[in-house]
Write an enzyme that holds these catalytic residues in place. Structure first.
Site, PDB file in Angstrom:
ATOM      1  N   ASP A  43       0.679  -1.223   0.110  1.00  0.00           N
ATOM      2  CA  ASP A  43      -0.087   0.301  -0.166  1.00  0.00           C
ATOM      3  C   ASP A  43       0.889   1.202   0.036  1.00  0.00           C
ATOM      4  OD1 ASP A  43      -2.030   1.789   0.344  1.00  0.00           O
ATOM      5  OD2 ASP A  43      -2.632   1.023   2.098  1.00  0.00           O
ATOM      6  N   ASP A  81     -10.228   4.382  -1.104  1.00  0.00           N
ATOM      7  CA  ASP A  81     -10.969   3.476  -0.278  1.00  0.00           C
ATOM      8  C   ASP A  81     -12.482   3.275  -0.421  1.00  0.00           C
ATOM      9  OD1 ASP A  81      -8.292   3.336   0.378  1.00  0.00           O
ATOM     10  OD2 ASP A  81      -8.723   3.316   2.385  1.00  0.00           O
TER      11      ASP A  81
HETATM   12  C1  GLA Z   1      -5.318   2.675   2.875  1.00  0.00           C
HETATM   13  C2  GLA Z   1      -5.785   1.345   2.004  1.00  0.00           C
HETATM   14  C3  GLA Z   1      -7.026   0.752   2.931  1.00  0.00           C
HETATM   15  C4  GLA Z   1      -6.105   0.075   4.046  1.00  0.00           C
HETATM   16  C5  GLA Z   1      -5.649   1.263   5.018  1.00  0.00           C
HETATM   17  C6  GLA Z   1      -4.843   0.654   6.088  1.00  0.00           C
HETATM   18  O1  GLA Z   1      -6.170   3.385   3.342  1.00  0.00           O
HETATM   19  O2  GLA Z   1      -6.253   1.744   0.957  1.00  0.00           O
HETATM   20  O3  GLA Z   1      -7.437  -0.472   1.920  1.00  0.00           O
HETATM   21  O4  GLA Z   1      -5.289  -0.908   3.724  1.00  0.00           O
HETATM   22  O5  GLA Z   1      -4.716   1.801   4.055  1.00  0.00           O
HETATM   23  O6  GLA Z   1      -4.283   1.576   6.935  1.00  0.00           O
END
Ligand code: GLA
Length: 388
Positions: A140, A213
């Protein structure tokens, strides 16, 4: 020229065992538990995957998202924190249930939750994951955005500087995972900002997030889901667009809205990663996640992602072609009021009579042709299977 039988057998068995030959299915800790996740909870979710029947329906990955990391030891090896006393033992437990185990990291110094990322430790971390028995890594972007920003400022005249740095960072971990010799499914998460569908496959990514997200709301889910229009050509066996994990069962949408969520994700050949608490699942949630016809659409072996056919007013019409020559049509009503959806089978490439099945109603509608009209409830969907 005829290929020797042995060679043919090897070729077909390697295609079947290719990681992510179909979109990955399983469970991930983030959407429900976020940073309130620990070893006991993960074990309980693994148990629930088995007892609910979801494992046998195909949900095999148990993925721990952000906040599992502790500090590095003196040699720089990543360690889990006190909520995860023994990651290898947890992976063994998950494997013992006939499931696979996933973890999460970032190309940056810190993860999005402020925990240790992999920057400068890529090879070492990949080796640790392999030694623990990790089968899936979500990687990520998070604090690596700072590095990209620096590259932009330092090279104002090179419009590719930041993108090249981004790709190099994802390639580094992809190569490190490959070098371990353990098949580890590689999930790229950079929110779709630099068109990861263009460069993901070539560096070994099995999926890449296409959006920011998801949240547990109909508005956010539909903005993401219908925003996938036009991306179908980039997906296929081994490499998938990822419109983010499922929110089904988390409580922010009603049954029609969650039905829309899983119908759309199946048409999109999206990963099906449940994001709810599987130990407190009601029968309605289980019926959505576990619907075998929906899973079969998502997991169709041809791996052709569906796409938009028409959007008009409150109506979205999408279609996905399956390996057996049938087409699945989704008639989505984005309004809160019931709507009548009118279409002609010709719009989906069918001339003459077709066999029609209403999937959610579990009803064969017989043979039909030409112009059609269906009533769809507010925020609901009708999924039709069409066979010539
Ligand atoms: C980002 C990702 C999420 C999750 C969070 C965790 O926002 O897009 O899917 O993994 O980080 O901190």
């Amino acid at each position: 020229m005829r290929l020797p039988l042995m060679l043919l057998m090897v070729a077909s068995s390697s295609a079947a065992s290719e990681p992510a030959a179909t979109p990955p299915m399983g469970w991930n800790s983030w959407n429900h538990f976020a940073d309130k996740i620990n070893d006991a909870t993960v074990r309980a979710q693994a148990d629930a995957l088995v007892s609910s029947g979801l494992r046998d329906a195909g949900y095999v990955y148990v993925n721990v998202d952000d906040t599992w990391q502790g500090e590095r030891d003196a040699a720089g090896n990543i360690q889990s924190n006190a909520r995860f006393p023994d990651m290898k033992a947890l992976a063994d437990y998950v494997h013992g249930k006939g499931l696979k185990f996933g973890l999460y990291s970032s190309p940056g110094a810190k993860t999005c939750g402020g925990f240790q990322g992999s920057l400068g430790h890529e090879t070492q971390d990949a080796e640790t994951y392999a030694a623990w028995g990790v089968d899936y890594l979500k990687y990520d972007l998070c604090s690596f955005q700072d590095e990209l920003w620096k590259a932009k400022t330092e090279h104002p005249n090179d419009s590719d500087a930041s993108k090249n740095l981004l790709i190099a960072a994802y390639r580094k971990m992809g190569d490190a995972l490959k070098a371990t010799g353990r098949p580890i499914l590689y999930s790229v998460c950079e929110y779709g900002v630099d068109q990861p569908w263009m460069w993901g496959p070539e560096l070994g990514a099995n999926l890449w997030r296409t959006t920011n997200d998801i949240h547990d709301s109909y508005e956010r889910m539909t903005v993401i889901g219908f925003g996938q229009a036009g991306l179908s050509k980039y997906a296929g066996p081994g490499h998938w667009n990822d419109p983010d994990m499922l929110e089904i069962g988390n409580g922010g949408m009603n049954q029609q809205e969650y039905r829309t969520h899983i119908s759309l994700w199946a048409l999109l050949a999206a990963p099906l990663l449940a994001g709810n608490d599987l130990t407190r699942m009601n029968p309605e949630t289980l019926a959505l996640l576990g619907n075998r016809e929906i899973i079969a659409i998502d997991q169709d072996e041809a791996g052709r992602q569906g796409d938009r056919v028409r959007a008009e007013g409150h109506i979205e019409m999408w279609a996905r072609q399956l390996a057996d020559g049938s087409t699945v049509i989704g008639l989505f009503n984005l309004s809160r009021q019931p709507q009548t959806v009118k279409f002609d089978f010709k719009e989906f490439g069918f001339e003459g009579r077709v066999k029609v099945r209403d999937i959610w109603a579990n009803k064969n509608l017989g043979e039909r042709s030409g112009k059609q009209s269906f009533g769809v409830w507010g925020h609901d969907v009708i999924l039709l299977s069409i066979k010539p």
